[in-house]
Write a protein that holds these residues in place. Structure first.
Motif, PDB file in Angstrom:
ATOM      1  N   LEU A  23      65.839  37.278  -7.175  1.00  0.00           N
ATOM      2  CA  LEU A  23      67.401  38.097  -6.489  1.00  0.00           C
ATOM      3  C   LEU A  23      67.923  39.248  -7.836  1.00  0.00           C
ATOM      4  O   LEU A  23      69.132  39.554  -7.222  1.00  0.00           O
ATOM      5  CB  LEU A  23      68.128  37.182  -6.338  1.00  0.00           C
ATOM      6  N   ASN A  24      67.271  39.406  -8.741  1.00  0.00           N
ATOM      7  CA  ASN A  24      67.933  40.285  -9.720  1.00  0.00           C
ATOM      8  C   ASN A  24      68.015  41.727  -9.038  1.00  0.00           C
ATOM      9  O   ASN A  24      67.381  42.078  -7.899  1.00  0.00           O
ATOM     10  CB  ASN A  24      66.748  40.632 -10.899  1.00  0.00           C
ATOM     11  N   PRO A  25      69.147  42.625  -9.378  1.00  0.00           N
ATOM     12  CA  PRO A  25      70.081  42.277 -10.365  1.00  0.00           C
ATOM     13  C   PRO A  25      71.154  41.343  -9.974  1.00  0.00           C
ATOM     14  O   PRO A  25      71.603  41.801  -9.041  1.00  0.00           O
ATOM     15  CB  PRO A  25      70.582  43.685 -10.940  1.00  0.00           C
ATOM     16  N   TRP A  26      71.876  40.600 -11.080  1.00  0.00           N
ATOM     17  CA  TRP A  26      72.774  39.859 -10.790  1.00  0.00           C
ATOM     18  C   TRP A  26      74.366  40.563 -11.550  1.00  0.00           C
ATOM     19  O   TRP A  26      73.901  41.206 -12.606  1.00  0.00           O
ATOM     20  CB  TRP A  26      72.860  38.400 -11.345  1.00  0.00           C
ATOM     21  N   LEU A  27      75.042  40.429 -10.997  1.00  0.00           N
ATOM     22  CA  LEU A  27      76.512  41.264 -11.314  1.00  0.00           C
ATOM     23  C   LEU A  27      77.533  40.139 -12.125  1.00  0.00           C
ATOM     24  O   LEU A  27      78.088  40.555 -12.889  1.00  0.00           O
ATOM     25  CB  LEU A  27      77.237  41.754 -10.237  1.00  0.00           C
ATOM     26  N   LEU A  28      77.341  38.823 -11.897  1.00  0.00           N
ATOM     27  CA  LEU A  28      77.989  37.883 -12.329  1.00  0.00           C
ATOM     28  C   LEU A  28      77.082  36.559 -12.770  1.00  0.00           C
ATOM     29  O   LEU A  28      76.107  36.500 -12.260  1.00  0.00           O
ATOM     30  CB  LEU A  28      79.004  37.459 -11.068  1.00  0.00           C
ATOM     31  N   PRO A  29      77.757  36.152 -13.757  1.00  0.00           N
ATOM     32  CA  PRO A  29      76.797  34.728 -14.341  1.00  0.00           C
ATOM     33  C   PRO A  29      77.186  33.606 -13.557  1.00  0.00           C
ATOM     34  O   PRO A  29      78.497  33.096 -13.862  1.00  0.00           O
ATOM     35  CB  PRO A  29      77.451  34.619 -15.741  1.00  0.00           C
ATOM     36  N   PHE A  30      76.492  33.225 -12.571  1.00  0.00           N
ATOM     37  CA  PHE A  30      76.660  31.910 -12.037  1.00  0.00           C
ATOM     38  C   PHE A  30      75.724  31.048 -12.547  1.00  0.00           C
ATOM     39  O   PHE A  30      74.710  31.159 -13.011  1.00  0.00           O
ATOM     40  CB  PHE A  30      75.771  32.002 -10.558  1.00  0.00           C
ATOM     41  N   HIS A  31      76.535  29.631 -12.993  1.00  0.00           N
ATOM     42  CA  HIS A  31      75.930  28.668 -13.529  1.00  0.00           C
ATOM     43  C   HIS A  31      74.731  27.907 -12.611  1.00  0.00           C
ATOM     44  O   HIS A  31      75.104  27.592 -11.335  1.00  0.00           O
ATOM     45  CB  HIS A  31      77.127  27.614 -14.085  1.00  0.00           C
ATOM     46  N   MET A  32      73.807  27.826 -13.090  1.00  0.00           N
ATOM     47  CA  MET A  32      72.774  27.126 -12.110  1.00  0.00           C
ATOM     48  C   MET A  32      72.475  25.886 -12.641  1.00  0.00           C
ATOM     49  O   MET A  32      72.861  24.783 -11.939  1.00  0.00           O
ATOM     50  CB  MET A  32      71.566  27.842 -12.359  1.00  0.00           C
ATOM     51  N   ARG A  33      71.970  25.512 -13.933  1.00  0.00           N
ATOM     52  CA  ARG A  33      71.771  24.083 -14.248  1.00  0.00           C
ATOM     53  C   ARG A  33      71.564  23.998 -15.673  1.00  0.00           C
ATOM     54  O   ARG A  33      70.946  25.027 -16.184  1.00  0.00           O
ATOM     55  CB  ARG A  33      70.461  23.747 -13.440  1.00  0.00           C
TER      56      ARG A  33
END
Ligand SMILES: C[S@@+](CC[C@H](N)C(=O)[O-])C[C@H]1O[C@@H](n2cnc3c(N)ncnc32)[C@H](O)[C@@H]1O
Length: 316
Positions: free
Chosen positions: A90-100
């Motif tokens: 799904l790159n690129p990400w604009l925000l740091p979503f916490h995954m695990r």
């Protein structure tokens, strides 16, 4: 008009250096962009930020990570490499979503990512925190529309805080793919995401609350867009936008935007409102009351602190 043709017609074609527009030499030449010309002009002007509306002052509480990121339900069956693969797809990400564990959609050790996290935490409390407080005991009966939802941050945030349902839509299928992935990951079921262009989004339905965040300066018809926001909204809208500080009601036209980027508009030209232009646009749309939502935070969010980004509460 073709200059050769004009010359043939013996029209008086003046060279640009005969124009007296008050701009410095070369600023109107064809090899600078509209943004460069604007910034060259703007750098010589002093326009302090204006504050002309009654305001709500919010003491910003940053939550790191935001509460909805603290639960993981949907992808518990995936191994860490499988989850990492999905995030990479799904790159690129604009925000740091916490995954695990210590895995996020962006590298949180970089200063740039930490700044993005701090800014979105500020906006989360400014926008969603205020909306929830305004709704009070009505939260669980409230439906929300999030226009230009991008990766779904605000939709997921408000959905997780207990509203009945959230609909988010965005121009870009890649953004909606991220939003759906995140909704599944965090197990947030009271949200639906769809791909749509605001210009084609016609709806009989109304939502109690409409979030119009970071989109006003991307659409080609901002007045019509604000009227549409008004019509889609039953109780109130929150409008968050870049503004320019010239003390007139106006829009600045910028070109050369890169529409391949996930946060841009459909067109490579965009209209940025001045502060007064944004307020007049909201009033034009029909909203009966307009307030500004200001955030008191340490550290501040630079754009809001300088008055270049504003958040308005518009009551239907
Ligand atoms: C600057 S981002 C804002 C994202 C988010 N709402 C926020 O405030 O952080 C603008 C978003 O609006 C979307 N967008 C721009 N023009 C749009 C249009 N005409 N119809 C639907 N979405 C649009 C973009 O794809 C992008 O995700």
């Amino acid at each position: 008009m073709d200059v050769n043709r004009a010359t043939e017609l013996a029209l008086p074609v003046m060279s640009t250096d005969r124009m007296t527009s008050g701009v410095a030499d070369g600023e109107l030449s064809g090899d600078t962009t509209s943004q460069e010309r604007y910034h060259a002009w703007r750098s010589r002007q002093k326009f302090p930020a204006e504050y002309l509306l009654p305001h709500i002052m919010r003491q910003i509480q940053r939550r790191n990570p935001p509460a909805f990121m603290q639960q993981v339900r949907g992808h518990l069956g995936l191994s860490m490499p499988e989850l990492q693969n999905k995030v990479r797809e799904l790159n690129p990400w604009l925000l740091p979503f916490h995954m695990r564990g210590d895995f996020d959609t962006m590298d949180t050790r970089s200063a740039q990512t930490a700044e993005k996290a701090s800014r979105i935490q500020f906006r989360s409390d400014l926008i969603v925190g205020t909306a929830i407080e305004l709704l009070g005991g009505d939260v669980a009966e409230t439906d929300v529309l999030d226009i230009g939802c991008n990766d779904g941050f605000f939709s997921l945030d408000v959905a997780h805080r207990g509203v009945r349902h959230v609909d988010g839509f965005d121009l870009r299928p890649t953004n909606i793919a991220k939003a759906r992935f995140l909704a599944t990951h965090y197990g947030i079921g009271n949200v639906d995401f769809s791909v749509a262009d605001v210009d084609d989004f016609e709806h009989e339905h109304q939502w109690d609350v409409v979030l119009n965040l970071g989109v006003l300066y991307h659409v080609v018809n901002p007045l019509q867009f604000m009227r549409q926001t008004y019509e889609l909204c039953r109780r109130f809208a929150i409008i968050d936008t870049i503004v320019h500080s010239e003390p007139i009601s106006a829009y600045v036209l910028f070109g050369d935007k890169n529409v391949d980027l996930p946060a841009e508009g459909r067109e490579d030209w965009e209209l940025h409102p001045t502060y007064r232009g944004a307020i007049d646009t909201i009033r034009y749309a029909g909203f009966s009351e307009v307030y500004e939502i200001l955030g008191d935070a340490d550290p501040p969010h630079e754009l809001y602190a300088r008055g270049n980004r504003r958040c308005f509460l518009a009551i239907r």
